[in-house]
Design a protein around this motif. Structure first.
Motif, PDB file in Angstrom:
ATOM      1  N   MET A   1      10.556  13.863  20.347  1.00 34.22           N
ATOM      2  CA  MET A   1      11.686  13.023  19.991  1.00 34.22           C
ATOM      3  C   MET A   1      11.543  11.672  20.687  1.00 34.22           C
ATOM      4  O   MET A   1      11.110  11.598  21.818  1.00 34.22           O
ATOM      5  CB  MET A   1      12.997  13.677  20.403  1.00 34.22           C
ATOM      6  N   LYS A   2      11.908  10.619  19.979  1.00 34.97           N
ATOM      7  CA  LYS A   2      11.868   9.269  20.537  1.00 34.97           C
ATOM      8  C   LYS A   2      13.193   8.594  20.235  1.00 34.97           C
ATOM      9  O   LYS A   2      13.778   8.798  19.176  1.00 34.97           O
ATOM     10  CB  LYS A   2      10.714   8.476  19.939  1.00 34.97           C
ATOM     11  N   THR A   3      13.671   7.782  21.179  1.00 36.86           N
ATOM     12  CA  THR A   3      14.911   7.034  20.978  1.00 36.86           C
ATOM     13  C   THR A   3      14.625   5.545  21.062  1.00 36.86           C
ATOM     14  O   THR A   3      13.950   5.094  21.988  1.00 36.86           O
ATOM     15  CB  THR A   3      15.968   7.432  22.038  1.00 36.86           C
ATOM     16  N   VAL A   4      15.125   4.805  20.087  1.00 38.18           N
ATOM     17  CA  VAL A   4      14.978   3.352  20.070  1.00 38.18           C
ATOM     18  C   VAL A   4      16.343   2.738  19.784  1.00 38.18           C
ATOM     19  O   VAL A   4      17.237   3.404  19.264  1.00 38.18           O
ATOM     20  CB  VAL A   4      13.961   2.884  18.998  1.00 38.18           C
ATOM     21  N   GLN A   5      16.511   1.456  20.123  1.00 37.25           N
ATOM     22  CA  GLN A   5      17.754   0.760  19.816  1.00 37.25           C
ATOM     23  C   GLN A   5      17.561  -0.063  18.561  1.00 37.25           C
ATOM     24  O   GLN A   5      16.545  -0.737  18.397  1.00 37.25           O
ATOM     25  CB  GLN A   5      18.165  -0.148  20.970  1.00 37.25           C
ATOM     26  N   ILE A   6      18.559   0.012  17.679  1.00 33.26           N
ATOM     27  CA  ILE A   6      18.499  -0.748  16.435  1.00 33.26           C
ATOM     28  C   ILE A   6      19.782  -1.554  16.259  1.00 33.26           C
ATOM     29  O   ILE A   6      20.790  -1.284  16.912  1.00 33.26           O
ATOM     30  CB  ILE A   6      18.278   0.167  15.206  1.00 33.26           C
ATOM     31  N   SER A   7      19.706  -2.520  15.355  1.00 33.67           N
ATOM     32  CA  SER A   7      20.873  -3.318  15.004  1.00 33.67           C
ATOM     33  C   SER A   7      21.073  -3.234  13.495  1.00 33.67           C
ATOM     34  O   SER A   7      20.152  -3.498  12.724  1.00 33.67           O
ATOM     35  CB  SER A   7      20.638  -4.766  15.427  1.00 33.67           C
ATOM     36  N   LEU A   8      22.268  -2.852  13.095  1.00 33.98           N
ATOM     37  CA  LEU A   8      22.630  -2.767  11.668  1.00 33.98           C
ATOM     38  C   LEU A   8      23.884  -3.605  11.462  1.00 33.98           C
ATOM     39  O   LEU A   8      24.971  -3.085  11.273  1.00 33.98           O
ATOM     40  CB  LEU A   8      22.880  -1.313  11.259  1.00 33.98           C
ATOM     41  N   ASN A   9      23.730  -4.935  11.536  1.00 31.90           N
ATOM     42  CA  ASN A   9      24.900  -5.807  11.569  1.00 31.90           C
ATOM     43  C   ASN A   9      25.300  -6.388  10.209  1.00 31.90           C
ATOM     44  O   ASN A   9      26.076  -7.315  10.157  1.00 31.90           O
ATOM     45  CB  ASN A   9      24.684  -6.935  12.580  1.00 31.90           C
ATOM     46  N   SER A  10      24.771  -5.823   9.118  1.00 29.09           N
ATOM     47  CA  SER A  10      25.226  -6.252   7.786  1.00 29.09           C
ATOM     48  C   SER A  10      25.145  -5.070   6.817  1.00 29.09           C
ATOM     49  O   SER A  10      24.405  -4.107   7.042  1.00 29.09           O
ATOM     50  CB  SER A  10      24.369  -7.409   7.269  1.00 29.09           C
ATOM     51  N   ILE A  11      25.898  -5.177   5.741  1.00 28.39           N
ATOM     52  CA  ILE A  11      25.926  -4.105   4.738  1.00 28.39           C
ATOM     53  C   ILE A  11      24.546  -3.926   4.120  1.00 28.39           C
ATOM     54  O   ILE A  11      24.082  -2.798   3.928  1.00 28.39           O
ATOM     55  CB  ILE A  11      26.995  -4.408   3.666  1.00 28.39           C
ATOM     56  N   ASP A  12      23.880  -5.036   3.820  1.00 29.63           N
ATOM     57  CA  ASP A  12      22.541  -4.949   3.222  1.00 29.63           C
ATOM     58  C   ASP A  12      21.547  -4.274   4.153  1.00 29.63           C
ATOM     59  O   ASP A  12      20.688  -3.513   3.711  1.00 29.63           O
ATOM     60  CB  ASP A  12      22.033  -6.344   2.840  1.00 29.63           C
ATOM     61  N   LYS A  13      21.682  -4.560   5.469  1.00 27.99           N
ATOM     62  CA  LYS A  13      20.784  -3.934   6.441  1.00 27.99           C
ATOM     63  C   LYS A  13      21.002  -2.418   6.480  1.00 27.99           C
ATOM     64  O   LYS A  13      20.055  -1.658   6.586  1.00 27.99           O
ATOM     65  CB  LYS A  13      21.027  -4.523   7.833  1.00 27.99           C
ATOM     66  N   VAL A  14      22.254  -1.993   6.410  1.00 26.48           N
ATOM     67  CA  VAL A  14      22.566  -0.562   6.419  1.00 26.48           C
ATOM     68  C   VAL A  14      21.951   0.120   5.195  1.00 26.48           C
ATOM     69  O   VAL A  14      21.298   1.159   5.308  1.00 26.48           O
ATOM     70  CB  VAL A  14      24.093  -0.311   6.473  1.00 26.48           C
ATOM     71  N   LYS A  15      22.123  -0.503   4.021  1.00 23.13           N
ATOM     72  CA  LYS A  15      21.573   0.082   2.794  1.00 23.13           C
ATOM     73  C   LYS A  15      20.053   0.204   2.863  1.00 23.13           C
ATOM     74  O   LYS A  15      19.495   1.245   2.530  1.00 23.13           O
ATOM     75  CB  LYS A  15      21.954  -0.775   1.587  1.00 23.13           C
TER      76      LYS A  15
END
Length: 76
Positions: A1-15
């Motif tokens: 298992m690996k953990t990383v930090q991500i940023s999902l700061n827009s609707i398009d990015k989430v999709k």
């Protein structure tokens, strides 16, 4: 298992994030504070505070390099 930090700061990015990780047959969890949700769930992601970085737990051993390459646009 690996953990990383991500940023999902827009609707398009989430999709695009959900579309990208559903290509892999592994489990992905998003951890924000005390909440842990399935990273392949768009509705679950929108229940989180997306203004802050989120920890992504990748439950994979084999294709980690390919997964991390796919996740580059979201990594912090």
């Amino acid at each position: 298992m690996k953990t990383v930090q991500i940023s999902l700061n827009s609707i398009d990015k989430v999709k695009s994030f959900v579309n990208d990780i559903t290509k892999f047959n592994y489990d992905f969890d998003l951890v924000s504070g005390r909440y842990v949700i399935d990273a392949k769930s768009i509705m679950g992601i929108f229940s989180l505070d997306l203004s802050k970085p989120i920890d992504l737990s990748i439950h994979a051993e084999d294709d980690l390099d390919e997964i991390l390459e796919t996740l580059k646009p979201y990594l912090i």
